[in-house]
Design an enzyme around this catalytic site. Sequence first.
Site, mmCIF file in Angstrom:
data_model
loop_
_atom_site.group_PDB
_atom_site.id
_atom_site.type_symbol
_atom_site.label_atom_id
_atom_site.label_comp_id
_atom_site.label_asym_id
_atom_site.label_seq_id
_atom_site.Cartn_x
_atom_site.Cartn_y
_atom_site.Cartn_z
ATOM 1 C CB THR A 50 22.530 -45.934 21.292
ATOM 2 O OG1 THR A 50 22.279 -45.441 22.747
ATOM 3 C CG2 THR A 50 22.697 -44.561 20.506
ATOM 4 C CG HIS A 81 15.595 -38.499 22.492
ATOM 5 N ND1 HIS A 81 16.959 -38.669 22.924
ATOM 6 C CD2 HIS A 81 14.983 -38.005 23.397
ATOM 7 C CE1 HIS A 81 17.114 -38.194 24.185
ATOM 8 N NE2 HIS A 81 15.628 -37.876 24.400
ATOM 9 C CG PHE A 118 28.353 -38.377 18.908
ATOM 10 C CD1 PHE A 118 27.126 -37.709 19.166
ATOM 11 C CD2 PHE A 118 28.975 -39.190 19.880
ATOM 12 C CE1 PHE A 118 26.737 -37.888 20.584
ATOM 13 C CE2 PHE A 118 28.476 -39.616 20.938
ATOM 14 C CZ PHE A 118 27.288 -38.930 21.349
ATOM 15 C CD GLU A 152 15.138 -35.727 27.224
ATOM 16 O OE1 GLU A 152 14.250 -36.409 26.751
ATOM 17 O OE2 GLU A 152 16.325 -35.966 27.178
ATOM 18 C CG ASN A 186 19.320 -43.173 17.337
ATOM 19 O OD1 ASN A 186 18.977 -42.089 16.822
ATOM 20 N ND2 ASN A 186 20.024 -43.405 18.272
ATOM 21 N NE ARG A 188 17.313 -45.559 28.219
ATOM 22 C CZ ARG A 188 17.873 -44.796 27.608
ATOM 23 N NH1 ARG A 188 17.478 -43.808 26.858
ATOM 24 N NH2 ARG A 188 19.187 -45.098 27.490
ATOM 25 C CE1 TYR A 199 19.980 -36.179 21.822
ATOM 26 C CE2 TYR A 199 19.595 -34.701 19.916
ATOM 27 C CZ TYR A 199 19.508 -35.957 20.563
ATOM 28 O OH TYR A 199 18.537 -36.783 20.197
ATOM 29 C CE LYS A 238 17.071 -39.565 17.757
ATOM 30 N NZ LYS A 238 18.735 -39.840 18.052
HETATM 31 P P1 CMP Z 1 19.878 -40.122 21.300
HETATM 32 O O1 CMP Z 1 19.109 -41.419 22.412
HETATM 33 O O2 CMP Z 1 18.824 -39.259 20.930
HETATM 34 O O3 CMP Z 1 20.960 -39.482 22.305
HETATM 35 C C1 CMP Z 1 22.102 -38.963 21.687
HETATM 36 C C2 CMP Z 1 22.268 -39.281 20.238
HETATM 37 O O4 CMP Z 1 23.553 -38.971 19.881
HETATM 38 C C3 CMP Z 1 22.026 -40.529 19.964
HETATM 39 O O5 CMP Z 1 20.492 -41.024 20.161
HETATM 40 C C4 CMP Z 1 22.517 -40.662 18.464
HETATM 41 O O6 CMP Z 1 21.475 -40.187 17.509
HETATM 42 C C5 CMP Z 1 23.906 -39.959 18.922
HETATM 43 N N1 CMP Z 1 24.916 -40.850 18.956
HETATM 44 C C6 CMP Z 1 25.012 -41.336 20.101
HETATM 45 N N2 CMP Z 1 26.233 -41.985 20.148
HETATM 46 C C7 CMP Z 1 26.826 -41.779 18.905
HETATM 47 C C8 CMP Z 1 28.065 -42.225 18.311
HETATM 48 N N3 CMP Z 1 28.825 -42.896 18.646
HETATM 49 N N4 CMP Z 1 28.134 -41.633 16.905
HETATM 50 C C9 CMP Z 1 27.225 -40.748 16.417
HETATM 51 N N5 CMP Z 1 25.965 -40.440 16.808
HETATM 52 C C10 CMP Z 1 25.979 -40.947 18.093
#
Ligand code: CMP
Length: 139
Positions: free
Chosen positions: A91, A115, A57, A126, A112, A85, A49, A9
Amino acid sequence: MSYTLAIIKPDAVSAGRAGKILAHLEEKGFTVRALRMMRLNRAQAEAFYAVHRERPFFDSLVSFMTSGPVIPMVLESEDAVARFREAIGATNPAEAAEGTVRKLFAESIERNAVHGSDSDENARREVGFFFSEAERLGL
Ligand code: CMP
């Protein structure tokens, strides 16, 4: 062998951590089968997404994911979705296990670092989102 779709990311790319993350994943036994660097536009990030559209969010996530280049890739291993994973951790990096990518390289629950697809069905969707039929030949 199976495969998963991973994205390095914008937080990790802009911090210069992409190479370290890739090396870490190769050391964990994943083989890179396809890879590119691109900057998502808003429509692309919203489509990728879409399942999170109603989440509080969502707008922030789309802004973050369009803030700079990302590196989508197809990674292959045995049981790739589950193993990836496990390799990236929870996450929220604050809850990620020691030695996972998010524990080592991520900043926050949103920023984070990586993905990973959450099922084989989503991995197929995807991979198809980011890579053309020609690039997917042989997968
Ligand atoms: P990802 O695994 O790419 O899937 C959805 C993304 O949304 C996640 O990683 C984070 O980047 C974001 N995300 C998930 N939960 C939250 C949250 N509670 N607050 C902000 N961002 C979130």
